[in-house]
Design a protein around this motif. Structure first.
Motif, PDB file in Angstrom:
ATOM      1  N   GLU A  52       0.825  -1.202   0.000  1.00  0.00           N
ATOM      2  CA  GLU A  52       0.000   0.000   0.000  1.00  0.00           C
ATOM      3  C   GLU A  52       0.864   1.259   0.000  1.00  0.00           C
ATOM      4  OE1 GLU A  52      -3.109   0.210  -0.508  1.00  0.00           O
ATOM      5  OE2 GLU A  52      -3.526  -1.940  -0.448  1.00  0.00           O
ATOM      6  N   ILE A  53       1.971   1.202   0.740  1.00  0.00           N
ATOM      7  CA  ILE A  53       2.874   2.373   0.773  1.00  0.00           C
ATOM      8  C   ILE A  53       3.421   2.653  -0.627  1.00  0.00           C
ATOM      9  CG2 ILE A  53       5.113   3.186   1.604  1.00  0.00           C
ATOM     10  CD1 ILE A  53       4.482   1.811   4.276  1.00  0.00           C
ATOM     11  N   LEU A  54       3.798   1.583  -1.332  1.00  0.00           N
ATOM     12  CA  LEU A  54       4.298   1.762  -2.692  1.00  0.00           C
ATOM     13  C   LEU A  54       3.228   2.364  -3.611  1.00  0.00           C
ATOM     14  CD1 LEU A  54       6.346  -1.546  -3.151  1.00  0.00           C
ATOM     15  CD2 LEU A  54       7.248   0.781  -2.925  1.00  0.00           C
ATOM     16  N   ILE A  55       1.989   1.852  -3.460  1.00  0.00           N
ATOM     17  CA  ILE A  55       0.888   2.393  -4.270  1.00  0.00           C
ATOM     18  C   ILE A  55       0.662   3.862  -3.939  1.00  0.00           C
ATOM     19  CG2 ILE A  55      -1.604   2.268  -4.682  1.00  0.00           C
ATOM     20  CD1 ILE A  55      -1.371  -0.784  -4.327  1.00  0.00           C
ATOM     21  N   ILE A  56       0.700   4.178  -2.645  1.00  0.00           N
ATOM     22  CA  ILE A  56       0.499   5.573  -2.214  1.00  0.00           C
ATOM     23  C   ILE A  56       1.609   6.470  -2.746  1.00  0.00           C
ATOM     24  CG2 ILE A  56       0.454   7.094  -0.187  1.00  0.00           C
ATOM     25  CD1 ILE A  56      -0.858   4.652   1.315  1.00  0.00           C
ATOM     26  N   VAL A  57       2.847   5.963  -2.684  1.00  0.00           N
ATOM     27  CA  VAL A  57       3.979   6.755  -3.186  1.00  0.00           C
ATOM     28  C   VAL A  57       3.806   7.060  -4.679  1.00  0.00           C
ATOM     29  CG1 VAL A  57       6.450   6.670  -3.709  1.00  0.00           C
ATOM     30  CG2 VAL A  57       5.628   5.997  -1.451  1.00  0.00           C
ATOM     31  N   VAL A  58       3.422   6.030  -5.441  1.00  0.00           N
ATOM     32  CA  VAL A  58       3.273   6.223  -6.888  1.00  0.00           C
ATOM     33  C   VAL A  58       2.142   7.196  -7.199  1.00  0.00           C
ATOM     34  CG1 VAL A  58       2.709   5.098  -9.077  1.00  0.00           C
ATOM     35  CG2 VAL A  58       4.247   3.970  -7.462  1.00  0.00           C
ATOM     36  N   THR A  59       0.981   6.977  -6.586  1.00  0.00           N
ATOM     37  CA  THR A  59      -0.158   7.858  -6.877  1.00  0.00           C
ATOM     38  C   THR A  59       0.076   9.271  -6.353  1.00  0.00           C
ATOM     39  OG1 THR A  59      -1.233   7.010  -4.862  1.00  0.00           O
ATOM     40  CG2 THR A  59      -1.844   5.989  -6.963  1.00  0.00           C
ATOM     41  N   MET A  60       0.736   9.390  -5.198  1.00  0.00           N
ATOM     42  CA  MET A  60       1.048  10.718  -4.677  1.00  0.00           C
ATOM     43  C   MET A  60       2.063  11.416  -5.603  1.00  0.00           C
ATOM     44  SD  MET A  60       0.189  12.776  -2.216  1.00  0.00           S
ATOM     45  CE  MET A  60      -0.398  11.792  -0.828  1.00  0.00           C
ATOM     46  N   SER A  61       2.987  10.658  -6.173  1.00  0.00           N
ATOM     47  CA  SER A  61       3.968  11.229  -7.106  1.00  0.00           C
ATOM     48  C   SER A  61       3.268  11.795  -8.344  1.00  0.00           C
ATOM     49  CB  SER A  61       4.980  10.166  -7.528  1.00  0.00           C
ATOM     50  OG  SER A  61       5.715   9.701  -6.415  1.00  0.00           O
ATOM     51  N   ILE A  62       2.255  11.054  -8.829  1.00  0.00           N
ATOM     52  CA  ILE A  62       1.490  11.548  -9.975  1.00  0.00           C
ATOM     53  C   ILE A  62       0.847  12.885  -9.631  1.00  0.00           C
ATOM     54  CG2 ILE A  62      -0.501  11.098 -11.462  1.00  0.00           C
ATOM     55  CD1 ILE A  62       0.129   8.110 -11.201  1.00  0.00           C
ATOM     56  N   SER A  63       0.245  12.960  -8.440  1.00  0.00           N
ATOM     57  CA  SER A  63      -0.434  14.180  -8.013  1.00  0.00           C
ATOM     58  C   SER A  63       0.542  15.344  -7.859  1.00  0.00           C
ATOM     59  CB  SER A  63      -1.167  13.927  -6.690  1.00  0.00           C
ATOM     60  OG  SER A  63      -1.749  15.117  -6.212  1.00  0.00           O
TER      61      SER A  63
END
Length: 725
Positions: A52-63
């Protein structure tokens, strides 16, 4: 269409990665029971949290990435994409914190809140993507960023309010030991359906941005695979749940790659390509600045810089050869720039084949070359080189369906004998080049006396450009007497130039200049139209129909639209074609193929064709049977010596006899004495012209004295008849 050649490695890697993923999925699916809890049940919470942290990092990076580039790309779509992934990041954080096994967060962690947070995020992702796809892209203000990026906070808080209401509002989506409920599976299938709709929309626009859409399609496939896995897993320890999270992470990574490529990588690649293009353009511009575009030879700027750099290095004798291409201006004016450019290019190739590599060959302007020789042992070396250059020009140039010939006029200036200055050396070589055409060898070394003569000639050429517009040119007409009727039935139109400062300029001076410069084309057309108008003007004034003879230059005969021009002039002036006679010189008949074609076309108009100065130029006489000729004009040089020179008398007799057998009319020029007229009358010549009857006169004088000219002619003819009685 997508450039598959340049993007093929990227496509190949993407397809290979997906195939490996699907194979991996099949293996896991077939052996799911064996992999149940394979990582240890106590470790699944930690593993899930890392995922989940990896998913959050990726999606937060997009934002964050979208937020950072938004001041430079104020697009509403881009900001909505950033806000969508920021919302997903917040919901994904809530999902991770509420996952079963996590510490206390608002309430005890249960599958209820965690599953609903996941489903909110998943549906929001598909619905939001469709919303962004269908909204119209437009530019927005900078302040709008804050409003759009406030939406994720509102949506996330709304989710918390719904899920943590005192009384549960939503039914559970996951039952431990049994797996997902029908509602969860239904919502998951809705998400799958929406994602498939997105894929269809992406495929429709594939050609617009193939690489980006390829990444988005890969992301959609991974999301659908994760959705499928999340509908069939039993509990958190099921390997399908773990693999579903891996596919979900892969989907967001591909999304990140697509956005990164469109917003950073692609613009950077375009910038690099632009810089490379600019650098290439600079090199091309530099080459163009120093080279001629037709021949790719160095130009005048290159030559001058080379001379300034090299001329004074050694004390050895150096030379500048100016090479003029004869008739190139006339070819350009008559056939067009394409033919002239092709011929110049071919001439350049022949010159390069003769010149040693150490000699600098340059192209100056459009009709002459310059050769710089940095070491000259003697002038004989230069003469021999010039002769070699002329020799390679003897072979005909075949350009499309035309066979063209040209000669080189070569002028030579020496350093330091003629000048110490590079500009003067080139100018003196050009002076010698212009004078070279008057010599049998067409090669001339510069002499100080040439400067004044050439300057005057160039000034005269410059004035001739304006002579037509300034109405300095005019026509005179010399009557031609029909010896059988004693009537003036035809005239020859002769162009004259009254210079505003230099007075009357002889045609023998300005006509060659006009032919070399190409000005003979517009001048010839003006003469033709003016002469035809004048004949109609005489007719309107009461004179009987008069035929006018107009000389055609070689340049005019090579005009591609000559027939159309003459047809247009006849229609414009309403002159019947039979009253126009076109005269060619005998030297023109060397171009037999082209002349045969063009003269037959002219003859088809109804005009008559005459050969002027017959007997003085090149002739194989075969053209007399091939060309549609109506008349031969005996040159004045034969007529003037008809009593004193037996050879000239024999030539005149031969021409008259030959014309009679070929059924051609004969006009004798230059009749100045009664004895000449008497002999021609006795030899049954058809028509004569000369000072004996009238010199060339302005059109108004001919109109006023028309009857007087007839009376004078009658008196002369009567006196000849009386003397024979």
């Amino acid at each position: 269409m997508w450039g598959f050649n340049e993007d093929f490695p990227f496509v190949r890697k993407g397809i290979q990665f997906m195939l490996v993923s699907i194979i991996f999925l099949i293996i896991i699916g077939l052996g799911s029971d064996e992999f149940y809890g394979v990582m240890g049940k106590n470790n699944y919470v930690t593993i899930h949290l890392l995922m989940e942290i990896l998913i959050i990092v990726v999606t937060m990076s997009i934002s964050i990435q979208t937020w950072l580039i938004s001041p430079f790309i104020l697009s509403n779509r881009g900001l909505y994409v950033g806000a969508l992934f920021l919302t997903f990041s917040f919901i994904e954080i809530a999902h991770a914190l509420t996952y079963k096994g996590m510490p206390f967060f608002i309430t005890e962690s249960t599958p209820y809140a965690a599953t609903w947070f996941y489903m909110f995020g998943r549906l929001l992702l598909s619905i939001g993507s469709l919303f962004i796809y269908f909204i119209k892209e437009k530019e927005i203000k900078l302040i709008d960023r804050w409003f759009i990026y406030s939406l994720p906070f509102v949506i996330t808080i709304s989710c918390f309010v719904v899920l943590y209401a005192p009384t549960p509002v939503l039914p559970p989506l996951m039952i431990e030991g049994e797996g997902p409920t029908n509602l969860k599976n239904t919502l998951q299938y809705i998400a799958i359906t929406l994602q498939m709709v997105i894929m269809v929309l992406l495929l429709k626009n594939f050609k617009k941005a193939p690489k980006i859409i390829f990444l988005l399609l890969g992301s959609s496939i991974y999301l659908i695979l994760s959705d499928i896995l999340f509908t069939i897993y039993l509990d958190v320890y099921d390997i399908k749940n773990f693999i579903g999270h891996i596919f979900e992470l892969g989907a967001f990574y591909l999304l990140f790659r697509a956005i990164y490529y469109s917003s950073i990588e692609k613009p950077f690649q375009q910038l690099v390509a632009t810089q490379a293009h600019l650098e290439n353009s600079r090199e091309k511009m530099h080459f163009m600045a120093y080279h001629n575009e037709i021949t790719n030879l160095p130009n005048e700027r290159f030559l001058m810089e080379s001379l300034k750099r090299d001329l004074y290095i050694a004390k050895s004798q150096k030379a500048i050869l100016a090479i003029g291409i004869e008739r190139i201006a006339a070819i350009k004016a008559s056939l067009g720039s394409t033919y002239a450019d092709q011929m110049i290019s071919l001439i350049a190739q022949r010159l390069k084949s003769v010149l040693p590599e150490k000699y600098l060959l340059c192209m100056l302007r459009e009709d002459y070359f310059v050769v710089y020789i940095d070491e000259v042992s003697n002038t004989q070396q230069l003469t021999q080189l010039s002769q070699q250059l002329q020799l390679v020009m003897e072979e005909t140039f075949q350009i499309q369906h035309f066979s063209l010939n040209s000669q080189l006029n070569i002028g030579i200036a020496l350093f330091p004998t003629d000048s110490h200055r590079e500009e003067e050396l080139i100018r003196f070589a050009l002076y010698a080049m212009h004078e070279a055409q008057k010599t049998p060898t067409r090669i001339r070394f510069y002499e100080s006396s040439l400067s004044h003569e050439t300057t005057e000639r160039l000034l005269l050429e410059n004035d001739l450009h304006d002579a037509l517009d300034n109405q300095e040119l005019f026509l005179e007409y010399q009557p031609q007497l029909d010896l059988r009727t004693g009537q003036i039935k035809s005239v020859e139109a002769l162009v004259r130039w009254q210079h505003p400062k230099k007075g009357w300029i002889s045609p023998g001076v300005f006509i060659p200049i006009a032919e070399e410069s190409g000005l003979i084309i517009p001048i010839g057309q003006w003469v033709l139209e003016t002469a035809c108008k004048q004949v109609k003007s005489w007719e309107a004034a009461g004179l009987p129909p008069i035929k006018v003879a107009v000389n055609l230059s070689l340049g005019q005969l090579f005009q591609q639209n000559l027939v159309e021009i003459i047809h247009h002039v006849l229609e414009k002036t309403q002159l019947e074609p039979k009253y126009l006679q076109l005269e060619i010189t005998e030297s023109m008949t060397i171009h037999i193929d082209h002349m045969t074609m063009i003269l037959h076309k002219l003859k088809a108009l109804g005009v008559t064709i005459a050969v002027d100065d017959f007997g003085t130029g090149y002739s194989s006489l075969s053209y007399l049977k091939d060309f549609p000729i109506d008349c031969l004009k005996i040159d004045r040089s034969f007529v003037q010596k008809i009593q004193s020179n037996t050879t000239d008398k024999a030539l005149v007799d031969m021409i008259l006899s030959m014309a009679k057998h070929l059924q051609l009319k004969v006009v004798a020029e230059g009749i100045e004495e009664v004895e000449q007229l008497s002999y021609l009358l006795e030899s049954q010549c058809d028509t004569v012209q000369g000072f004996l009857f009238s010199k060339p006169v302005p059109p108004n004088i001919l109109l006023e004295n028309y009857q007087t000219l007839h009376n004078d002619a009658k008196n002369i003819l009567d006196s000849i008849t009386a003397s024979k009685v």
